[in-house]
Write an enzyme that holds these catalytic residues in place. Structure first.
Site, PDB file in Angstrom:
ATOM      1  N   LYS A 204      35.640  31.552  42.041  1.00 55.32           N
ATOM      2  CA  LYS A 204      35.208  30.428  42.615  1.00 55.32           C
ATOM      3  C   LYS A 204      36.229  29.262  42.901  1.00 55.32           C
ATOM      4  O   LYS A 204      36.969  29.333  42.250  1.00 55.32           O
ATOM      5  CB  LYS A 204      33.843  30.024  42.277  1.00 55.32           C
ATOM      6  N   ARG A 238      28.125  37.317  36.655  1.00 54.49           N
ATOM      7  CA  ARG A 238      28.604  38.160  37.786  1.00 54.49           C
ATOM      8  C   ARG A 238      30.130  37.965  38.078  1.00 54.49           C
ATOM      9  O   ARG A 238      30.634  36.783  37.824  1.00 54.49           O
ATOM     10  CB  ARG A 238      27.733  37.391  38.935  1.00 54.49           C
TER      11      ARG A 238
HETATM   12  C1  8Y4 Z   1      36.214  33.464  46.024  1.00 53.61           C
HETATM   13  C2  8Y4 Z   1      35.188  34.733  45.721  1.00 53.61           C
HETATM   14  C3  8Y4 Z   1      35.700  32.362  46.278  1.00 53.61           C
HETATM   15  C4  8Y4 Z   1      34.037  34.604  45.818  1.00 53.61           C
HETATM   16  C5  8Y4 Z   1      34.195  32.079  46.226  1.00 53.61           C
HETATM   17  C6  8Y4 Z   1      33.377  33.442  46.043  1.00 53.61           C
HETATM   18  C7  8Y4 Z   1      26.564  34.149  43.410  1.00 53.61           C
HETATM   19  C8  8Y4 Z   1      25.996  34.924  43.845  1.00 53.61           C
HETATM   20  C9  8Y4 Z   1      27.629  34.541  45.117  1.00 53.61           C
HETATM   21  C10 8Y4 Z   1      26.408  33.296  42.116  1.00 53.61           C
HETATM   22  C11 8Y4 Z   1      24.414  34.818  42.313  1.00 53.61           C
HETATM   23  C12 8Y4 Z   1      30.958  33.945  45.686  1.00 53.61           C
HETATM   24  C13 8Y4 Z   1      25.856  36.218  45.830  1.00 53.61           C
HETATM   25  C14 8Y4 Z   1      29.842  33.617  46.223  1.00 53.61           C
HETATM   26  N1  8Y4 Z   1      27.732  33.639  44.156  1.00 53.61           N
HETATM   27  N2  8Y4 Z   1      24.701  35.326  43.362  1.00 53.61           N
HETATM   28  N3  8Y4 Z   1      26.267  35.486  44.816  1.00 53.61           N
HETATM   29  N4  8Y4 Z   1      25.077  33.800  41.361  1.00 53.61           N
HETATM   30  N5  8Y4 Z   1      23.178  35.100  41.543  1.00 53.61           N
HETATM   31  N6  8Y4 Z   1      32.124  33.290  46.102  1.00 53.61           N
HETATM   32  O1  8Y4 Z   1      27.002  32.168  41.489  1.00 53.61           O
HETATM   33  O2  8Y4 Z   1      31.186  34.840  45.123  1.00 53.61           O
HETATM   34  S1  8Y4 Z   1      28.641  34.676  46.663  1.00 53.61           S
END
Ligand code: 8Y4
Length: 259
Positions: A204, A238
């Site tokens: 993130k 996750r």
């Molecule tokens: C780079 C890669 C930058 C990924 C941002 C991201 C969560 C989630 C996501 C979480 C739960 C993400 C679907 C966002 N985050 N589900 N989902 N908890 N339960 N961003 O924190 O990965 S997607």
């Protein structure tokens, strides 16, 4: 929980079947690396992402869920907020609904309760398109905890059993750097509740801000945050890089005595 994105930018567009085969192979790799859950997502929830139509989301996730379910003992999770996708995913063999909107979409509560699946209820302030513009809290940890308690109570009232629920503070979802760091520092106050806590910190943007690294280079930062979360009682993490995360959490669990 290993992350399996099935958005068009994630796997090759060499015909639908090529994309499906690649996605399933990646899911099986995550399971082989030690993920107990594979989270299949067909809707991008990144800040500013465009909404995905129901037909597109169904076409992306259902074949992947079916194939993973047949080929692996891992629990298949569906990352969705749409009741129709929840129903189709459950029919295809999903065991968990991972809803970043915590079943607030019309019909989602009833669909989840009828599905037989477990549910992860996540906190988000605002909507993905605008949530990072001006997130605001008087007390981020208290507000996130109160929201999660309320959504868990609503889910139980709709017929979900206590042992079918998870909650998630939703790192990055309507939270700035200070909010994310405060929530992680104070995570005990959320894991002290009755509902097991899932966290998503992998790759993130707070890690990018702190390290200056692009998304694919954030594995060390991601593993550090996973350890900090589990040391404060988080039960499910996750993660994009499952092998690294599993090793780190095996040694973490041995030290903290979780087994
Ligand atoms: C780079 C890669 C930058 C990924 C941002 C991201 C969560 C989630 C996501 C979480 C739960 C993400 C679907 C966002 N985050 N589900 N989902 N908890 N339960 N961003 O924190 O990965 S997607």
């Amino acid at each position: 929980m290993g992350v399996l994105n099935v958005t068009p930018d994630s796997f090759s567009d060499g015909g639908r079947y090529a994309g499906l085969e690649e996605a399933v192979a990646h899911g099986l790799r995550l399971a082989g690396e030690g993920a107990a859950i594979i989270d299949v997502g067909g809707e991008s929830t990144r800040p500013g992402a465009q909404p995905v139509s129901l037909a597109d989301e169904l076409a992306r996730v259902v074949p992947v869920i079916e194939a993973l379910r047949k080929a692996s003992p891992a629990i298949v999770s569906v990352d969705t907020s749409k009741p129709e996708v929840m129903r189709a995913a459950a029919r295809a063999g999903a065991g968990l609904i991972n809803d970043v909107r915590a079943l607030r979409a019309p019909g989602a509560l009833a669909a989840a309760a009828a599905s037989g699946c477990a549910v992860c209820l996540m906190h988000m302030q605002g909507e993905p398109a605008t949530m990072q513009q001006a997130p605001h809290y008087a007390d981020v940890t208290a507000e996130v905890r109160a929201f999660l308690e309320e959504r868990a109570a609503v889910a139980r009232a709709a017929g979900l059993a206590p042992d079918q629920l998870l909650v998630d503070p939703g790192f990055g979802f309507g939270k700035n750097m200070t909010h994310n760091l405060t929530l992680l520092r104070e995570l005990r106050s959320i894991t002290a509740g009755a509902v097991p806590v899932l966290v998503g910190l992998s790759r993130k943007s707070l890690i990018g801000t702190l390290t200056g690294k692009a998304a694919a280079e954030r594995v060390h930062g991601s593993v550090a945050l996973a350890v900090l979360a589990v040391a404060q009682g988080a039960r499910i993490v996750r993660a994009h890089e499952v092998a690294a995360t599993v090793d780190a959490l095996k040694v973490t669990a041995a030290v903290i005595g979780g087994g």
